[in-house]
Enzyme design. Structure first.
Site, PDB file in Angstrom:
ATOM      1  N   GLU A 197     -18.350  -6.020  -1.798  1.00 21.03           N
ATOM      2  CA  GLU A 197     -16.957  -6.475  -1.808  1.00 21.03           C
ATOM      3  C   GLU A 197     -16.847  -7.905  -2.341  1.00 21.03           C
ATOM      4  O   GLU A 197     -15.912  -8.233  -3.082  1.00 21.03           O
ATOM      5  CB  GLU A 197     -16.391  -6.374  -0.383  1.00 21.03           C
ATOM      6  N   ASP A 248      -4.866  -9.792  -7.898  1.00 21.17           N
ATOM      7  CA  ASP A 248      -5.174  -8.884  -9.011  1.00 21.17           C
ATOM      8  C   ASP A 248      -3.981  -8.174  -9.657  1.00 21.17           C
ATOM      9  O   ASP A 248      -3.639  -8.409 -10.820  1.00 21.17           O
ATOM     10  CB  ASP A 248      -6.228  -7.857  -8.574  1.00 21.17           C
ATOM     11  N   GLU A 250       0.832  -1.206   0.000  1.00 17.49           N
ATOM     12  CA  GLU A 250       0.000   0.000   0.000  1.00 17.49           C
ATOM     13  C   GLU A 250       0.867   1.258   0.000  1.00 17.49           C
ATOM     14  O   GLU A 250       0.559   2.231  -0.686  1.00 17.49           O
ATOM     15  CB  GLU A 250      -0.952   0.003   1.202  1.00 17.49           C
ATOM     16  N   GLU A 261     -12.561   0.025  -9.449  1.00 19.24           N
ATOM     17  CA  GLU A 261     -12.292  -0.922 -10.536  1.00 19.24           C
ATOM     18  C   GLU A 261     -13.327  -0.927 -11.659  1.00 19.24           C
ATOM     19  O   GLU A 261     -12.973  -1.021 -12.839  1.00 19.24           O
ATOM     20  CB  GLU A 261     -12.123  -2.342  -9.978  1.00 19.24           C
TER      21      GLU A 261
HETATM   22  C1  DMJ Z   1      -6.244   0.169  -5.147  1.00 16.94           C
HETATM   23  O1  DMJ Z   1      -5.521   0.457  -4.016  1.00 16.94           O
HETATM   24  C2  DMJ Z   1      -5.398  -0.459  -6.192  1.00 16.94           C
HETATM   25  O2  DMJ Z   1      -6.090  -0.382  -7.395  1.00 16.94           O
HETATM   26  C3  DMJ Z   1      -5.056  -1.877  -5.886  1.00 16.94           C
HETATM   27  O3  DMJ Z   1      -4.294  -2.516  -6.871  1.00 16.94           O
HETATM   28  C4  DMJ Z   1      -6.288  -2.687  -5.656  1.00 16.94           C
HETATM   29  N1  DMJ Z   1      -7.428  -1.896  -5.561  1.00 16.94           N
HETATM   30  C5  DMJ Z   1      -7.382  -0.731  -4.747  1.00 16.94           C
HETATM   31  C6  DMJ Z   1      -8.675   0.009  -4.834  1.00 16.94           C
HETATM   32  O4  DMJ Z   1      -9.758  -0.818  -4.819  1.00 16.94           O
END
Ligand code: DMJ
Length: 618
Positions: A441, A337, A192, A460
């Site tokens: 979610e 992801d 993060e 997203e």
């Molecule tokens: C973001 O912090 C980034 O896109 C991350 O890769 C996954 N998704 C969150 C937001 O949903």
């Protein structure tokens, strides 16, 4: 994720008359007959579709599935995402004086003119309430994303630039330079901190130092690379995560002052450990110091080497010392992801062919084992295509939910030119949005109900909508954007900002606004409607990081200034120039959306109705 330039590459195939479409009203709901389930992609005709498999998968409480009652953390234990941004003392506004947005829908103009002061005030209030809660109850939404380092202010910097608001961008940058320090006794998630903070500092630095200044005058008087120095300082503080790990896969958390906490556990998620290469690589190449790229690349290769011999799939949680998979779920959502996203984006940015090779192999394995439903999105019979969560070793279904994070995947498919398939998956997520006015979610496609009912303002679906609009110019996607915008206004708007929906059915709110709301959700919504934005102009080549930060795709990131060899580089093939970039196997697929469908539904109406029915809309 996304790329103005690569979406732009698709755009180049479209006739110019199709690039200027404006918002059109769109029909709402449809009534239709049922369509029989068909075979999985590539499977024999007799095999049941995913809906039929769902019926066979009788347990509603699958192992690891969350309870419906409470709001749990959003992803695997090591990769839980949460939190609003921190407080700050400035009052920059997100308004865009002189931007001239006459074509934006009215609601959107309201959104773009919200004051950042309001957002930050809300964040400050959130922090107080959350810290009280933190001591009182165990709330998994409270974790260490915040960092106590002005997260929201930093994460929003390039949004101000994309909106053309130079005065507020300059004010916000100065505030960061004057007030932000990473010398804090604060434990943060490496992932993060990298995507939200490091990525934003690098993006703003690139914008400030861009000789072309495409967004207007974003230069800073007497700028002395302060943001790059801050980024460097942060990255150095994150480096201990890569030490004392037997696999090279980093620890998930570090204390910015003291390094890896003594009580750290050895488990991390694939996305968290394997999606650091874009930011670390940019930093390395700007500084001429290979250290950062080296550790990030080593982590990617270590994870890649642990894929299943049988399926080629990766799990979602791994032990960094033993290399054993603790979470054997292979999917496209939480915990996985951005790992896939960054294989492709690293290649786009740095031109290292091994990244593309890994991406192409991963994409093929995803198609072989995760994708269910009919072969073609817009043809034939059977269930709509869907990407499910499977056991990495066997490819067998592990549960019957998809998560909202997976809604990024159609955007990634646009990036490689697999536009047709992107249309179908996007349509499925949009149907869920229509049902709830948000994305839960986790959505259980067997129960046709949310498994985890909160919506923390995630970007997203907007991101994929924006990219699909760039690739197809079909006004349907403007309609989707309007719909999302109106739901945000209706259900999430709070006195001083926008609030997480605690429950998408009950529409209750949480005192929480994630920093990615400003860095991604607002940015993609704005760009969707701002056709003339510099991001969309040919000649300006930008790529979006996974946190939505823009970085220019140019030669300087293809030149490594160091002599030492990065892991796996021995004898590697020559790098690709930006102009030569093609997504292997998908180079001409941008043309696959026939002309006659560009102003009609991107998905045939019977397939749309099928999806609407499958999520309980009709
Ligand atoms: C973001 O912090 C980034 O896109 C991350 O890769 C996954 N998704 C969150 C937001 O949903």
């Amino acid at each position: 994720m996304s790329s103005g330039s690569w979406a732009g590459a698709c755009l180049a195939f479209l006739p110019s008359s199709h690039r200027n479409s404006r918002f059109l009203p769109w029909p709402g709901s449809f009534r239709a007959r049922s369509v029989a389930p068909g075979p999985a992609r590539g499977a024999p005709a007799a095999s049941p579709g995913w809906a039929a498999q769902a019926a066979a998968h009788t347990s509603h409480r699958v192992p690891g599935a969350p309870s419906l009652a409470k709001t749990p953390g959003s992803s695997s234990p090591s990769c839980a995402r949460a939190h609003p941004g921190p407080s700050a003392t400035s009052s920059p506004s997100l308004a865009t004086p002189g931007m001239g947005t006459p074509n934006l829908p009215g609601q959107f103009q309201g959104l773009s003119s919200l004051s950042m002061e309001e957002f930050l005030l809300l964040s400050s209030r959130c922090q107080r309430v959350l810290s009280q809660l933190c001591t009182a109850v165990s709330n998994l939404n409270i974790n260490d994303v915040l960092g106590n380092y002005s997260l929201t202010l930093i994460d929003a910097l390039d949004t101000l630039a994309v909106m053309g608001n130079s005065s507020e961008f300059q004010k916000a940058v100065k505030l960061v330079i004057d007030t932000v320090s990473f010398d804090k006794d604060s434990t943060v998630q490496v992932f993060e901190a990298t995507i939200r903070v490091l990525g934003s500092l690098l993006s703003a630095h690139i914008i400030i130092t861009d000789t072309k200044q495409p967004f207007g005058d974003m230069t800073i008087k007497d700028y002395d690379n302060e943001l790059l120095h801050l980024a460097h300082d942060l990255a150095v503080r994150l480096l201990p995560a890569f030490e004392n790990t037997k696999t090279g896969i980093p620890y998930p958390r570090v204390n910015l002052k003291k390094g890896v906490p003594p009580d750290s556990h050895n488990e991390t998620c694939t996305a968290g450990a394997g999606s650091l290469l874009v930011e670390f690589g940019i930093l390395s190449r700007l500084l001429g110091d290979s250290t950062f790229e080296w550790v990030a690349r080593r982590a990617v290769k270590a994870l890649w080497s642990l894929r299943s011999n049988n399926t080629g799939l990766l799990g979602n949680v791994v032990n960094i010392q033993t290399g054993h998979w603790v979470g054997k779920q292979s999917g496209l959502g939480a915990g996985s992801d951005s790992f896939y996203e960054y294989l492709l984006k690293s290649y786009i940015l740095f031109g290292e062919k091994e990244d593309l090779e890994m991406f192409n192999a991963a994409y093929q394995n995803i198609q072989n084992h995760l994708r269910r439903g009919r072969e073609a999105c817009n043809e034939g019979e059977g269930d709509p295509p869907l990407y499910v969560n499977v056991n990495m070793y066997t490819g067998q279904l592990m549960n019957t939910w998809i998560d909202s994070l997976q809604a990024f995947f159609p955007g990634l498919q646009v990036l490689i030119g697999d536009v047709e398939d992107a249309i179908c998956l996007h349509a499925f997520y949009y149907a869920i949005w229509k049902r709830y006015g948000a994305l839960p979610e986790r959505y259980n496609w067997q129960l046709q109900a949310p498994d985890v009912p909160f919506y923390p303002l995630r970007p997203e679906l907007v991101e994929s909508t924006y990219l699909l609009y760039q690739a197809t110019k079909n006004p349907f996607y403007l309609h989707v954007g309007m719909d999302i915008l109106q739901s945000l206004e209706k259900y999430t708007k709070a006195k001083c900002g926008y609030a997480t929906l605690h429950h998408v059915v009950e529409k209750t709110k949480e005192d929480r606004m994630e920093s990615f709301f400003l860095s991604e959700t607002c940015k993609y919504l704005y760009l969707l409607f701002d056709e003339e934005n510099p991001v969309h102009k040919s000649g300006n080549k930008f790529m979006f990081t996974t946190e939505g930060h823009i970085v220019s795709v140019d030669e300087r990131f293809r030149n490594s200034l160091w002599e030492d060899i990065l892991p796996g580089q021995e004898g590697s093939a020559p790098k690709t120039k930006p102009t030569e970039l093609k997504a292997a196997n998908f180079s001409s697929n941008c043309n696959r959306v026939p002309d006659e469908r560009r102003y009609l539904l991107p998905l045939k109406s019977n397939y749309m109705r099928q999806i609407d029915r499958m999520v309980g809309l009709i």
